[in-house]
Design an enzyme around this catalytic site. Sequence first.
Site, PDB file in Angstrom:
ATOM      1  N   LYS A 118      -7.625  -8.402  46.928  1.00 16.22           N
ATOM      2  CA  LYS A 118      -8.486  -7.614  47.819  1.00 16.22           C
ATOM      3  C   LYS A 118      -9.807  -7.244  47.172  1.00 16.22           C
ATOM      4  O   LYS A 118     -10.833  -7.182  47.850  1.00 16.22           O
ATOM      5  CB  LYS A 118      -7.760  -6.360  48.308  1.00 16.22           C
ATOM      6  CG  LYS A 118      -6.657  -6.680  49.302  1.00 16.22           C
ATOM      7  CD  LYS A 118      -6.357  -5.487  50.180  1.00 16.22           C
ATOM      8  CE  LYS A 118      -5.385  -5.889  51.297  1.00 16.22           C
ATOM      9  NZ  LYS A 118      -4.760  -4.767  51.961  1.00 16.22           N
TER      10      LYS A 118
ATOM     11  N   LYS B 144      -0.275 -16.419  53.902  1.00 20.93           N
ATOM     12  CA  LYS B 144       0.677 -15.627  54.688  1.00 20.93           C
ATOM     13  C   LYS B 144       0.048 -15.196  56.021  1.00 20.93           C
ATOM     14  O   LYS B 144      -1.172 -15.024  56.112  1.00 20.93           O
ATOM     15  CB  LYS B 144       1.197 -14.436  53.891  1.00 20.93           C
ATOM     16  CG  LYS B 144       0.196 -13.348  53.652  1.00 20.93           C
ATOM     17  CD  LYS B 144       0.844 -12.099  53.063  1.00 20.93           C
ATOM     18  CE  LYS B 144      -0.224 -11.028  52.941  1.00 20.93           C
ATOM     19  NZ  LYS B 144       0.206  -9.743  52.508  1.00 20.93           N
TER      20      LYS B 144
ATOM     21  N   LYS C 221      -2.714  -9.535  59.246  1.00 21.73           N
ATOM     22  CA  LYS C 221      -3.575  -8.855  60.218  1.00 21.73           C
ATOM     23  C   LYS C 221      -5.041  -9.104  59.924  1.00 21.73           C
ATOM     24  O   LYS C 221      -5.887  -9.004  60.792  1.00 21.73           O
ATOM     25  CB  LYS C 221      -3.401  -7.332  60.126  1.00 21.73           C
ATOM     26  CG  LYS C 221      -2.002  -6.849  60.255  1.00 21.73           C
ATOM     27  CD  LYS C 221      -1.935  -5.357  59.955  1.00 21.73           C
ATOM     28  CE  LYS C 221      -0.744  -5.071  59.084  1.00 21.73           C
ATOM     29  NZ  LYS C 221      -0.144  -3.765  59.209  1.00 21.73           N
TER      30      LYS C 221
HETATM   31  P1  TYM Z   1       1.810  -4.097  55.402  1.00 25.82           P
HETATM   32  O1  TYM Z   1       1.302  -3.089  56.379  1.00 25.82           O
HETATM   33  O2  TYM Z   1       0.868  -5.151  54.936  1.00 25.82           O
HETATM   34  O3  TYM Z   1       3.082  -4.835  55.987  1.00 25.82           O
HETATM   35  C1  TYM Z   1       4.222  -4.135  56.495  1.00 25.82           C
HETATM   36  C2  TYM Z   1       5.494  -4.915  56.134  1.00 25.82           C
HETATM   37  O4  TYM Z   1       5.424  -6.251  56.649  1.00 25.82           O
HETATM   38  C3  TYM Z   1       5.678  -7.187  55.617  1.00 25.82           C
HETATM   39  N1  TYM Z   1       4.853  -8.399  55.866  1.00 25.82           N
HETATM   40  C4  TYM Z   1       5.338  -9.648  55.897  1.00 25.82           C
HETATM   41  N2  TYM Z   1       6.580 -10.135  55.721  1.00 25.82           N
HETATM   42  C5  TYM Z   1       6.749 -11.479  55.815  1.00 25.82           C
HETATM   43  N3  TYM Z   1       5.722 -12.346  56.111  1.00 25.82           N
HETATM   44  C6  TYM Z   1       4.465 -11.896  56.298  1.00 25.82           C
HETATM   45  N4  TYM Z   1       3.475 -12.737  56.594  1.00 25.82           N
HETATM   46  C7  TYM Z   1       4.225 -10.484  56.192  1.00 25.82           C
HETATM   47  N5  TYM Z   1       3.114  -9.700  56.325  1.00 25.82           N
HETATM   48  C8  TYM Z   1       3.520  -8.429  56.120  1.00 25.82           C
HETATM   49  C9  TYM Z   1       5.240  -6.494  54.327  1.00 25.82           C
HETATM   50  O5  TYM Z   1       5.877  -7.044  53.204  1.00 25.82           O
HETATM   51  C10 TYM Z   1       5.674  -5.058  54.601  1.00 25.82           C
HETATM   52  O6  TYM Z   1       7.034  -4.876  54.270  1.00 25.82           O
HETATM   53  N6  TYM Z   1       1.633  -1.491  51.134  1.00 25.82           N
HETATM   54  C11 TYM Z   1       2.413  -1.737  52.353  1.00 25.82           C
HETATM   55  C12 TYM Z   1       2.721  -0.472  53.141  1.00 25.82           C
HETATM   56  C13 TYM Z   1       3.406   0.575  52.353  1.00 25.82           C
HETATM   57  C14 TYM Z   1       4.766   0.602  51.928  1.00 25.82           C
HETATM   58  C15 TYM Z   1       4.931   1.831  51.240  1.00 25.82           C
HETATM   59  C16 TYM Z   1       5.819  -0.298  52.068  1.00 25.82           C
HETATM   60  C17 TYM Z   1       2.827   1.752  51.934  1.00 25.82           C
HETATM   61  N7  TYM Z   1       3.738   2.490  51.268  1.00 25.82           N
HETATM   62  C18 TYM Z   1       6.174   2.172  50.670  1.00 25.82           C
HETATM   63  C19 TYM Z   1       7.060   0.057  51.504  1.00 25.82           C
HETATM   64  C20 TYM Z   1       7.210   1.274  50.813  1.00 25.82           C
HETATM   65  C21 TYM Z   1       1.641  -2.681  53.243  1.00 25.82           C
HETATM   66  O7  TYM Z   1       0.444  -2.736  53.204  1.00 25.82           O
HETATM   67  O8  TYM Z   1       2.441  -3.352  54.142  1.00 25.82           O
END
Ligand code: TYM
Length: 361
Positions: A137, A223, A226
């Site tokens: 990022k 991947k 969004k």
């Molecule tokens: P985020 O918002 O990017 O994504 C939310 C969840 O979706 C999963 N994910 C995917 N899994 C499979 N294939 C994909 N293409 C894909 N894109 C997204 C992510 O692995 C995630 O589980 N940092 C985190 C949010 C967060 C969090 C936490 C998660 C903040 N605090 C504490 C767990 C525990 C994030 O940006 O996820």
Amino acid sequence: MRVVSGIQPTGNLHLGNYLGAIRNWVRMQDEITGAQAAEGGSAEKNGAQAAAGGGAEKNEALFFLADLHAISMPHDPAQLHQGTLEMAAALVACGIDPERSILFNQAQVPQHAELQWLLNGTARMGWLNRMTQWKDKAGKNREGASVALFAYPVLQAADVLLYQATHVPVGEDQKQHLELARDIAQKFNHDFASEDAPVFTLPDPIVPPDAARIMSLRDGTKKMSKSDPSDMSRINLADDPDEVMKKVKKAKTDPEPLPSERKGLEDRAEALNLVTIYAALTDSSVDAVLEEHGGQGFGHFKPLLGEALVETLRPISARFTQLLEDREALDAILARGAAQARERAVATLDATYDALGLVRG
Ligand code: TYM
């Protein structure tokens, strides 16, 4: 068991989020609270019992919108506000039940930011510098990246350690952050607590075996995300059936038919991705799908995949649209979830202040 996980409320909920994470959230919620619901239990009741010191410890699930994480990148405040409500509606539409799980947004639970600051003393610059998300990022412009983007994984550690999470259902891309949370917890326990009375529980990441990484429909090496500028690269949970069929039809593939074994998908990232998605949607496995459809071309396979997607998404998007109409109900769900979360955050935060020797009246 204490299940905790979060999602950033930026952009739409897409198929990668759903198959990689949210579907597992719902399954774990159902698993751990199913029996309690049958006994007439609820998150609220369990909390009251715990506060009163009554009964054995209960299983609980907490799911949150990581709105504090979302300010680590340039953002539009009005969009973040709307996105937070929409993501809450999307999670409920997917099956997160605010009666059985605690659903909230970080900004209403200040203990997340507070614990992050306390953990900043334990996290190491070198650890954060190695995070692939930070490298991706920030890119070449590290000097111009926000401090929040660098410290992002410490807030993520606080998110789970605050509740003594035991299980954290996530997609593959979040595993490294969870390993860091374990490192922070371990170092803190070692430096400031005794072995038989640790302050933090070490959380286990739970990654789905077959849908850990759902890839872009336009490029099987990236991947599904969004932040991809092309909407054709992802299936959004609110896409209507025509859009879904169009995106699947246009998804990048190759001219070869499907092989009958997984080995035949090496170096065919796009084909593997479509088979993975189909397997996840039909509760099957890549091997089983290939055994059944091996030898067939994408002219046959894509319509099957499209239909499976439409059938999965139909009830979710209907419920999502309905929930969005009742703004007050959404506000109430988040306010109640936040109150429950704040209650559960107190003990760990107090123990952290004490362990660090901070005097607080
Ligand atoms: P985020 O918002 O990017 O994504 C939310 C969840 O979706 C999963 N994910 C995917 N899994 C499979 N294939 C994909 N293409 C894909 N894109 C997204 C992510 O692995 C995630 O589980 N940092 C985190 C949010 C967060 C969090 C936490 C998660 C903040 N605090 C504490 C767990 C525990 C994030 O940006 O996820």
